[in-house]
Design a protein around this motif. Structure first.
Motif, PDB file in Angstrom:
ATOM      1  N   THR A 124     -17.725  57.912 -41.549  1.00 17.86           N
ATOM      2  CA  THR A 124     -18.928  57.128 -41.826  1.00 17.86           C
ATOM      3  C   THR A 124     -18.759  55.716 -41.281  1.00 17.86           C
ATOM      4  O   THR A 124     -17.675  55.327 -40.834  1.00 17.86           O
ATOM      5  CB  THR A 124     -19.186  57.057 -43.338  1.00 17.86           C
ATOM      6  N   SER A 125     -19.839  54.950 -41.356  1.00 15.71           N
ATOM      7  CA  SER A 125     -19.796  53.567 -40.871  1.00 15.71           C
ATOM      8  C   SER A 125     -18.923  52.684 -41.758  1.00 15.71           C
ATOM      9  O   SER A 125     -18.624  51.545 -41.394  1.00 15.71           O
ATOM     10  CB  SER A 125     -21.212  52.991 -40.797  1.00 15.71           C
ATOM     11  N   GLU A 154     -13.482  49.132 -34.189  1.00 14.02           N
ATOM     12  CA  GLU A 154     -14.131  49.043 -32.876  1.00 14.02           C
ATOM     13  C   GLU A 154     -14.999  50.273 -32.615  1.00 14.02           C
ATOM     14  O   GLU A 154     -16.117  50.154 -32.092  1.00 14.02           O
ATOM     15  CB  GLU A 154     -13.073  48.913 -31.777  1.00 14.02           C
ATOM     16  N   ILE A 155     -14.484  51.464 -32.983  1.00 12.07           N
ATOM     17  CA  ILE A 155     -15.264  52.695 -32.796  1.00 12.07           C
ATOM     18  C   ILE A 155     -16.569  52.615 -33.585  1.00 12.07           C
ATOM     19  O   ILE A 155     -17.650  52.932 -33.075  1.00 12.07           O
ATOM     20  CB  ILE A 155     -14.430  53.925 -33.226  1.00 12.07           C
ATOM     21  N   ILE A 156     -16.467  52.183 -34.836  1.00  6.29           N
ATOM     22  CA  ILE A 156     -17.662  52.088 -35.687  1.00  6.29           C
ATOM     23  C   ILE A 156     -18.663  51.088 -35.103  1.00  6.29           C
ATOM     24  O   ILE A 156     -19.873  51.361 -35.025  1.00  6.29           O
ATOM     25  CB  ILE A 156     -17.258  51.683 -37.121  1.00  6.29           C
ATOM     26  N   VAL A 167     -22.870  59.026 -25.567  1.00  6.73           N
ATOM     27  CA  VAL A 167     -21.490  59.380 -25.922  1.00  6.73           C
ATOM     28  C   VAL A 167     -20.573  58.300 -25.349  1.00  6.73           C
ATOM     29  O   VAL A 167     -20.634  57.980 -24.167  1.00  6.73           O
ATOM     30  CB  VAL A 167     -21.098  60.761 -25.369  1.00  6.73           C
ATOM     31  N   ILE A 168     -19.725  57.747 -26.207  1.00  4.37           N
ATOM     32  CA  ILE A 168     -18.840  56.640 -25.823  1.00  4.37           C
ATOM     33  C   ILE A 168     -17.397  57.142 -25.841  1.00  4.37           C
ATOM     34  O   ILE A 168     -17.041  58.037 -26.620  1.00  4.37           O
ATOM     35  CB  ILE A 168     -19.013  55.451 -26.796  1.00  4.37           C
ATOM     36  N   ALA A 190     -13.981  60.775 -27.669  1.00  4.18           N
ATOM     37  CA  ALA A 190     -15.400  60.684 -27.314  1.00  4.18           C
ATOM     38  C   ALA A 190     -16.189  60.731 -28.632  1.00  4.18           C
ATOM     39  O   ALA A 190     -15.915  61.576 -29.487  1.00  4.18           O
ATOM     40  CB  ALA A 190     -15.798  61.842 -26.413  1.00  4.18           C
ATOM     41  N   PHE A 191     -17.139  59.826 -28.806  1.00  3.04           N
ATOM     42  CA  PHE A 191     -17.849  59.787 -30.091  1.00  3.04           C
ATOM     43  C   PHE A 191     -19.328  59.449 -29.904  1.00  3.04           C
ATOM     44  O   PHE A 191     -19.737  58.865 -28.900  1.00  3.04           O
ATOM     45  CB  PHE A 191     -17.184  58.798 -31.054  1.00  3.04           C
TER      46      PHE A 191
END
Length: 389
Positions: A124-125, A154-156, A167-168, A190-191
């Motif tokens: 989750t965030s 950083e991903i969030i 997609v990052i 990849a997220f």
């Protein structure tokens, strides 16, 4: 007369022959030194080209595989997103509740594997892992990689700011003790963000299991190593490559050994010196195990930056000076033999010349002696028209 004339003929020949021999031998040594150093330099350049060709080829291979892996990971993330949407539709239709929908998606995620230890996960965030093979429901918001970087934050941050459907990708060093990791390994993730569930759906895999392909690299390196080992330098010289910590990466009989502290026969730490200078020439005495005494060795070494390697090409001086040594002995042989031959010929000529000049005089003396003894009938034969005739 022969005793007087012979040294006058032989000694100048000895001196001139010796001078010519010295000059010729010296020029041969100079020429061979330049030619041999040029050969060593050429071999070093050739080896660098081999390394660079291998490096470029593998980089192309990695880039191609990287594109494929990234596309596969994107497909997995999109598939996971599709599963969430399907479960969301089931929930919107009233067929299942939200908890059941999320559990169904969670079960589907866990059936997917990437490489030998990669997987799908979701968080989750707020950093809570909603799907994970070993840390489900853990809050990893403050997780750091080995460099102290808060990679989860950083991903969030990037996921929330991403465009719909985007997609990052990110890469970070990861060591998950719960999954049995002994050392940090670079991981590619990849997220994509799913706002309805506040899930960041991610596909993660380790580089050494995806596009790094260490087995392929090892196989290619073995081929490269054999190519380099097959190149001979002189009779017993060879090419070797070492990393800047002194470990022999390519070597005929010391591969994998660290020789940083190795010293030559005079106690000089020549390996450390080569690593320090990175590029240049070095001469040192070296004694092999099966040899009785040390021989002077000359090495051309150069630095290969992409791999942080030192490439060295070495040969023993007595091997590339052998033609000059052979020439020196041939000249010495001729310098000794030629004066003897010329001296012998000169002696014979002097002997014959003296015989031609003295024989008439000896005959005349003999006749005079006989006349003195009363033999007045003796006559002197006349064989020429000169004073002696």
């Amino acid at each position: 007369m022969v005793v007087i004339i012979l040294p006058l003929v032989v000694l100048p020949i000895f001196l001139i022959g010796g001078l010519i021999g010295y000059i010729a031998t010296n020029q041969a040594y100079v020429g061979l030194t330049e030619a041999s150093k040029a050969d060593l330099d050429h071999m070093a350049s050739f080896t660098l080209d081999l390394l660079d060709g291998h490096h470029r080829q593998f980089e192309v291979y990695r880039q191609d595989k990287k594109k494929i892996i990234r596309q596969e990971m994107k497909s997995l993330v999109d598939l996971a997103y599709t599963l969430i949407n399907e479960q969301q539709r089931q929930y919107d239709s009233g067929n299942i509740d939200l908890k059941a929908a999320q559990q169904s998606a969670r079960n589907s995620f866990k059936e997917v594997s990437i490489g030998s230890s990669g997987y799908l996960f979701a968080l989750t965030s707020k950093g809570i892992l909603t799907v994970h093979p070993a840390q489900e429901n853990d809050n990893i918001l403050s997780a750091q990689d080995k460099n102290g970087h808060f990679f989860i934050r950083e991903i969030i941050k990037r996921a929330i700011k991403s465009k719909p459907g985007e997609v990052i990708y990110t890469i970070y060093p990861s060591r998950n003790e719960k999954l049995g990791d002994q050392h940090p390994r670079n991981k590619i993730v990849a997220f994509r963000y799913c706002p309805k569930w506040d899930w960041i759906v991610a596909a993660g895999g380790y580089l050494d299991e995806t596009y790094d392909d260490p087995e392929f690299e090892k196989s290619a390196l073995r081929t490269l190593s054999q190519q380099i080992k097959n190149k001979k330098v002189g009779k017993t010289g060879y090419i070797y490559c070492m990393s800047t910590d002194g470990t022999m990466q390519i070597h005929p009989d010391a591969e994998g050994k660290n020789l940083f502290a190795t010293q030559d026969s005079n106690g000089r730490a020549f390996i450390a010196e080569m690593i320090h200078n990175k590029d240049g020439w070095i001469r040192y005495p070296w004694k092999n195990k099966d040899e009785k005494k040390a021989r002077m060795k000359i090495v051309r070494y150069r630095y290969y930056k992409p791999w942080n390697w030192i490439v060295a090409v070495g040969s023993y001086e007595d091997e590339f000076y052998q033609p000059a040594n052979d020439l020196k002995w041939r000249i010495a042989k001729y310098v000794l033999l030629l004066p003897l031959v010329i001296g012998f010929i000169a002696a014979m000529l002097v002997f014959l010349a003296s015989k031609v000049l003295t024989d008439p005089i000896q005959k005349m003396i003999t006749v005079i002696r006989r006349v003195k003894q009363g033999r007045l009938d003796e006559q002197m034969p006349v064989e020429g028209r000169d004073e002696l005739g």
